[in-house]
Design a protein around this motif. Structure first.
Motif, PDB file in Angstrom:
ATOM      1  N   THR A   1      98.381 -12.088  36.712  1.00 36.60           N
ATOM      2  CA  THR A   1      98.636 -10.921  35.873  1.00 36.60           C
ATOM      3  C   THR A   1      99.631  -9.996  36.567  1.00 36.60           C
ATOM      4  OG1 THR A   1      96.779  -9.682  36.826  1.00 36.60           O
ATOM      5  CG2 THR A   1      96.328 -11.042  34.873  1.00 36.60           C
ATOM      6  N   LEU A   2     100.318  -9.223  35.778  1.00 33.38           N
ATOM      7  CA  LEU A   2     101.284  -8.249  36.278  1.00 33.38           C
ATOM      8  C   LEU A   2     100.950  -6.910  35.638  1.00 33.38           C
ATOM      9  CD1 LEU A   2     103.783  -8.215  38.143  1.00 33.38           C
ATOM     10  CD2 LEU A   2     105.201  -8.459  36.104  1.00 33.38           C
ATOM     11  N   ASP A   3     100.457  -5.972  36.462  1.00 34.79           N
ATOM     12  CA  ASP A   3      99.970  -4.675  35.974  1.00 34.79           C
ATOM     13  C   ASP A   3      98.923  -4.863  34.883  1.00 34.79           C
ATOM     14  OD1 ASP A   3     101.279  -3.021  37.697  1.00 34.79           O
ATOM     15  OD2 ASP A   3     102.950  -2.580  36.347  1.00 34.79           O
ATOM     16  N   GLY A   4      98.023  -5.840  35.091  1.00 37.83           N
ATOM     17  CA  GLY A   4      96.925  -6.074  34.168  1.00 37.83           C
ATOM     18  C   GLY A   4      97.262  -6.939  32.988  1.00 37.83           C
ATOM     19  N   ARG A   5      98.516  -7.296  32.790  1.00 42.02           N
ATOM     20  CA  ARG A   5      98.924  -8.137  31.662  1.00 42.02           C
ATOM     21  C   ARG A   5      99.041  -9.582  32.112  1.00 42.02           C
ATOM     22  NH1 ARG A   5     102.567  -4.068  31.882  1.00 42.02           N
ATOM     23  NH2 ARG A   5     104.208  -5.550  32.474  1.00 42.02           N
ATOM     24  N   LEU A   6      98.461 -10.505  31.345  1.00 39.95           N
ATOM     25  CA  LEU A   6      98.524 -11.916  31.690  1.00 39.95           C
ATOM     26  C   LEU A   6      99.975 -12.375  31.710  1.00 39.95           C
ATOM     27  CD1 LEU A   6      96.694 -14.326  32.344  1.00 39.95           C
ATOM     28  CD2 LEU A   6      96.765 -14.924  29.917  1.00 39.95           C
TER      29      LEU A   6
ATOM     30  N   SER B   1     111.092  -4.145  37.755  1.00 37.86           N
ATOM     31  CA  SER B   1     111.347  -2.906  37.022  1.00 37.86           C
ATOM     32  C   SER B   1     111.695  -1.788  37.992  1.00 37.86           C
ATOM     33  CB  SER B   1     110.119  -2.530  36.193  1.00 37.86           C
ATOM     34  OG  SER B   1     109.038  -2.195  37.051  1.00 37.86           O
ATOM     35  N   ALA B   2     111.874  -0.609  37.444  1.00 32.83           N
ATOM     36  CA  ALA B   2     112.212   0.541  38.280  1.00 32.83           C
ATOM     37  C   ALA B   2     111.021   1.051  39.062  1.00 32.83           C
ATOM     38  CB  ALA B   2     112.780   1.660  37.401  1.00 32.83           C
ATOM     39  N   ASN B   3     109.809   0.632  38.686  1.00 28.81           N
ATOM     40  CA  ASN B   3     108.590   1.047  39.378  1.00 28.81           C
ATOM     41  C   ASN B   3     107.912  -0.165  40.006  1.00 28.81           C
ATOM     42  OD1 ASN B   3     108.824   3.803  38.495  1.00 28.81           O
ATOM     43  ND2 ASN B   3     108.045   3.143  36.477  1.00 28.81           N
ATOM     44  N   SER B   4     107.158   0.097  41.060  1.00 30.68           N
ATOM     45  CA  SER B   4     106.401  -0.978  41.698  1.00 30.68           C
ATOM     46  C   SER B   4     105.316  -1.466  40.740  1.00 30.68           C
ATOM     47  CB  SER B   4     105.767  -0.484  43.003  1.00 30.68           C
ATOM     48  OG  SER B   4     106.771  -0.109  43.925  1.00 30.68           O
ATOM     49  N   GLN B   5     105.062  -2.786  40.782  1.00 31.68           N
ATOM     50  CA  GLN B   5     104.059  -3.381  39.914  1.00 31.68           C
ATOM     51  C   GLN B   5     103.044  -4.146  40.768  1.00 31.68           C
ATOM     52  OE1 GLN B   5     106.138  -5.089  36.145  1.00 31.68           O
ATOM     53  NE2 GLN B   5     107.576  -5.372  37.827  1.00 31.68           N
ATOM     54  N   LYS B   6     101.824  -4.186  40.277  1.00 33.18           N
ATOM     55  CA  LYS B   6     100.766  -4.925  40.976  1.00 33.18           C
ATOM     56  C   LYS B   6     100.603  -6.294  40.349  1.00 33.18           C
ATOM     57  CE  LYS B   6      95.869  -4.872  42.246  1.00 33.18           C
ATOM     58  NZ  LYS B   6      94.582  -4.143  42.136  1.00 33.18           N
ATOM     59  N   ALA B   7     100.835  -7.324  41.148  1.00 31.14           N
ATOM     60  CA  ALA B   7     100.608  -8.694  40.704  1.00 31.14           C
ATOM     61  C   ALA B   7      99.290  -9.179  41.286  1.00 31.14           C
ATOM     62  CB  ALA B   7     101.744  -9.599  41.146  1.00 31.14           C
ATOM     63  N   GLU B   8      98.481  -9.818  40.454  1.00 29.29           N
ATOM     64  CA  GLU B   8      97.172 -10.303  40.889  1.00 29.29           C
ATOM     65  C   GLU B   8      96.988 -11.742  40.442  1.00 29.29           C
ATOM     66  OE1 GLU B   8      92.462  -8.895  40.860  1.00 29.29           O
ATOM     67  OE2 GLU B   8      93.927  -7.951  39.511  1.00 29.29           O
ATOM     68  N   ALA B   9      96.460 -12.570  41.347  1.00 27.50           N
ATOM     69  CA  ALA B   9      96.158 -13.970  41.052  1.00 27.50           C
ATOM     70  C   ALA B   9      94.653 -14.166  41.122  1.00 27.50           C
ATOM     71  CB  ALA B   9      96.867 -14.899  42.031  1.00 27.50           C
ATOM     72  N   ARG B  10      94.099 -14.802  40.083  1.00 28.08           N
ATOM     73  CA  ARG B  10      92.654 -15.070  40.040  1.00 28.08           C
ATOM     74  C   ARG B  10      92.438 -16.570  39.892  1.00 28.08           C
ATOM     75  NH1 ARG B  10      92.875 -10.728  36.145  1.00 28.08           N
ATOM     76  NH2 ARG B  10      92.187  -8.754  37.055  1.00 28.08           N
TER      77      ARG B  10
ATOM     78  N   ARG C   1      83.595 -19.208  36.493  1.00 26.25           N
ATOM     79  CA  ARG C   1      83.296 -18.129  37.440  1.00 26.25           C
ATOM     80  C   ARG C   1      84.521 -17.840  38.292  1.00 26.25           C
ATOM     81  NH1 ARG C   1      77.904 -19.078  40.754  1.00 26.25           N
ATOM     82  NH2 ARG C   1      78.671 -17.083  41.573  1.00 26.25           N
ATOM     83  N   LEU C   2      84.736 -16.563  38.584  1.00 25.33           N
ATOM     84  CA  LEU C   2      85.830 -16.166  39.465  1.00 25.33           C
ATOM     85  C   LEU C   2      85.524 -16.650  40.880  1.00 25.33           C
ATOM     86  CD1 LEU C   2      88.475 -14.572  39.844  1.00 25.33           C
ATOM     87  CD2 LEU C   2      87.071 -12.552  40.316  1.00 25.33           C
ATOM     88  N   TYR C   3      86.459 -17.403  41.458  1.00 22.94           N
ATOM     89  CA  TYR C   3      86.229 -18.010  42.770  1.00 22.94           C
ATOM     90  C   TYR C   3      87.006 -17.274  43.862  1.00 22.94           C
ATOM     91  CZ  TYR C   3      85.308 -21.824  46.047  1.00 22.94           C
ATOM     92  OH  TYR C   3      84.884 -22.566  47.103  1.00 22.94           O
ATOM     93  N   ARG C   4      88.268 -16.912  43.596  1.00 23.55           N
ATOM     94  CA  ARG C   4      89.085 -16.170  44.550  1.00 23.55           C
ATOM     95  C   ARG C   4      89.984 -15.206  43.778  1.00 23.55           C
ATOM     96  NH1 ARG C   4      85.994 -18.046  47.582  1.00 23.55           N
ATOM     97  NH2 ARG C   4      86.330 -19.336  49.442  1.00 23.55           N
ATOM     98  N   SER C   5      90.367 -14.135  44.454  1.00 20.69           N
ATOM     99  CA  SER C   5      91.267 -13.168  43.842  1.00 20.69           C
ATOM    100  C   SER C   5      92.115 -12.526  44.936  1.00 20.69           C
ATOM    101  CB  SER C   5      90.467 -12.094  43.094  1.00 20.69           C
ATOM    102  OG  SER C   5      91.331 -11.097  42.573  1.00 20.69           O
ATOM    103  N   VAL C   6      93.437 -12.498  44.719  1.00 18.92           N
ATOM    104  CA  VAL C   6      94.355 -11.863  45.668  1.00 18.92           C
ATOM    105  C   VAL C   6      95.379 -11.057  44.877  1.00 18.92           C
ATOM    106  CG1 VAL C   6      94.107 -13.621  47.473  1.00 18.92           C
ATOM    107  CG2 VAL C   6      95.875 -13.879  45.718  1.00 18.92           C
ATOM    108  N   SER C   7      96.021 -10.107  45.543  1.00 21.11           N
ATOM    109  CA  SER C   7      97.019  -9.291  44.855  1.00 21.11           C
ATOM    110  C   SER C   7      98.116  -8.894  45.824  1.00 21.11           C
ATOM    111  CB  SER C   7      96.368  -8.034  44.256  1.00 21.11           C
ATOM    112  OG  SER C   7      95.808  -7.221  45.281  1.00 21.11           O
ATOM    113  N   THR C   8      99.244  -8.491  45.262  1.00 22.26           N
ATOM    114  CA  THR C   8     100.381  -8.006  46.038  1.00 22.26           C
ATOM    115  C   THR C   8     101.194  -7.081  45.162  1.00 22.26           C
ATOM    116  OG1 THR C   8     102.227  -8.655  47.461  1.00 22.26           O
ATOM    117  CG2 THR C   8     101.935  -9.878  45.414  1.00 22.26           C
ATOM    118  N   LEU C   9     102.157  -6.388  45.749  1.00 22.26           N
ATOM    119  CA  LEU C   9     103.031  -5.483  45.019  1.00 22.26           C
ATOM    120  C   LEU C   9     104.378  -6.119  44.801  1.00 22.26           C
ATOM    121  CD1 LEU C   9     102.306  -1.983  46.632  1.00 22.26           C
ATOM    122  CD2 LEU C   9     101.548  -2.818  44.385  1.00 22.26           C
ATOM    123  N   VAL C  10     104.884  -5.977  43.596  1.00 20.70           N
ATOM    124  CA  VAL C  10     106.272  -6.360  43.299  1.00 20.70           C
ATOM    125  C   VAL C  10     107.088  -5.081  43.408  1.00 20.70           C
ATOM    126  CG1 VAL C  10     107.842  -7.333  41.609  1.00 20.70           C
ATOM    127  CG2 VAL C  10     105.490  -8.181  41.760  1.00 20.70           C
ATOM    128  N   LEU C  11     107.904  -4.981  44.430  1.00 22.96           N
ATOM    129  CA  LEU C  11     108.615  -3.747  44.704  1.00 22.96           C
ATOM    130  C   LEU C  11     109.679  -3.485  43.657  1.00 22.96           C
ATOM    131  CD1 LEU C  11     109.010  -4.087  48.582  1.00 22.96           C
ATOM    132  CD2 LEU C  11     107.228  -2.894  47.284  1.00 22.96           C
TER     133      LEU C  11
END
Length: 252
Positions: free
Chosen positions: A194-199, A223-232, A240-250
């Motif tokens: 997901t990127l900023d909560g959007r699949l 984009s012009a703003n930093s975005q949070k990317a998350e992998a589940r 069931r959710l097994y692992r979850s990680v995230s990072t910032l897209v600058l």
């Protein structure tokens, strides 16, 4: 009558040098074992007995003393190499080579070095005795093989790694997602990004075997703003959710 010379000392010195050379230049486990096992359990103790001038009256007595002396050499070597921070195969080879060659020189320089005990005459082995020996060797070999197999397949911890990192090239529009399995069997996973909560991206039914690694380069909009990317990472069998990680897209 015992052997009236020290030819055995020359043989053990050559054996020690050959063992050191094999460990230094070869990674072959078979070659190292063939050369090092007699050195560790017999040869080094034999030459120590000769250097100390210990007289034995039979081959069996000499072999028993030599095995005990070899174990003592190994224990002393463990303390010495640990203190030196050199507990490696090469360190052990250097230790046994130095002890063997050094004590062989001492034994050769002694004027009262005792002869080797006389070799016994031919020993008659009955059929049932030979069969018992063969069975014991077979059982020992089988037990060792099973131990090696179990050691190779044993996993103290079962887990699956998941990571998501910026591109190694520094491109802000790409992310690297990876999954590595250290499970005991092949498993299926679903991966959602997901990127900023959007699949943003979905990978279904990823079958990953133990020891395998799955990676992908994922292009992401910048984009012009930093975005949070998350992998589940999900297990589709129970969702069931097994692992979850995230990072910032600058931002740009």
């Amino acid at each position: 009558m015992g052997i009236p010379n020290n030819r055995d000392l020359l043989v053990v010195c050559l054996w020690a040098v050959a063992t050191l050379a094999a460990v230094a230049v070869s990674d072959s486990l078979l070659l190292r074992t063939i050369l090092a096992a007699p050195m560790v359990f017999l040869v080094s103790g034999h030459v120590v007995l000769r250097a100390l001038g210990i007289r034995t009256t039979s081959v069996s007595e000499h072999l028993a003393y030599a095995v005990g002396a070899s174990l003592a050499v190994g224990i002393a070597g463990g303390f010495a190499l640990n203190a030196a921070g050199f507990l490696t195969p090469l360190g052990w080879a250097i230790w046994f080579c130095a002890v063997t060659v050094g004590t062989a020189l001492v034994a050769d320089g002694r004027s009262d070095t005792p002869d080797l005990p006389p070799w016994p005459g031919p020993v008659r082995v009955r059929f049932w005795q030979g069969a018992a020996i063969a069975l014991a060797v077979l059982l020992a070999t089988g037990a060792y093989a099973l131990a090696v197999r179990d050691e190779a397949s044993y996993r103290e911890f079962r887990y699956t790694e998941l990571w998501m990192l910026p591109s190694a090239s520094g491109d802000p529009g790409r992310l690297t997602v990876g999954v590595r399995s250290a499970e005991t069997q092949a498993l299926r996973f679903d991966l959602e990004i997901t990127l900023d909560g959007r699949l943003f991206a979905v990978f279904r039914s990823l079958t990953i075997a133990p020891g395998d690694t799955w990676t992908r380069q994922i292009p992401v909009p910048v984009s012009a703003n930093s975005q949070k990317a998350e992998a589940r990472l999900y297990r589709p069998d129970d969702n069931r959710l097994y692992r979850s990680v995230s990072t910032l897209v600058l931002r740009i």
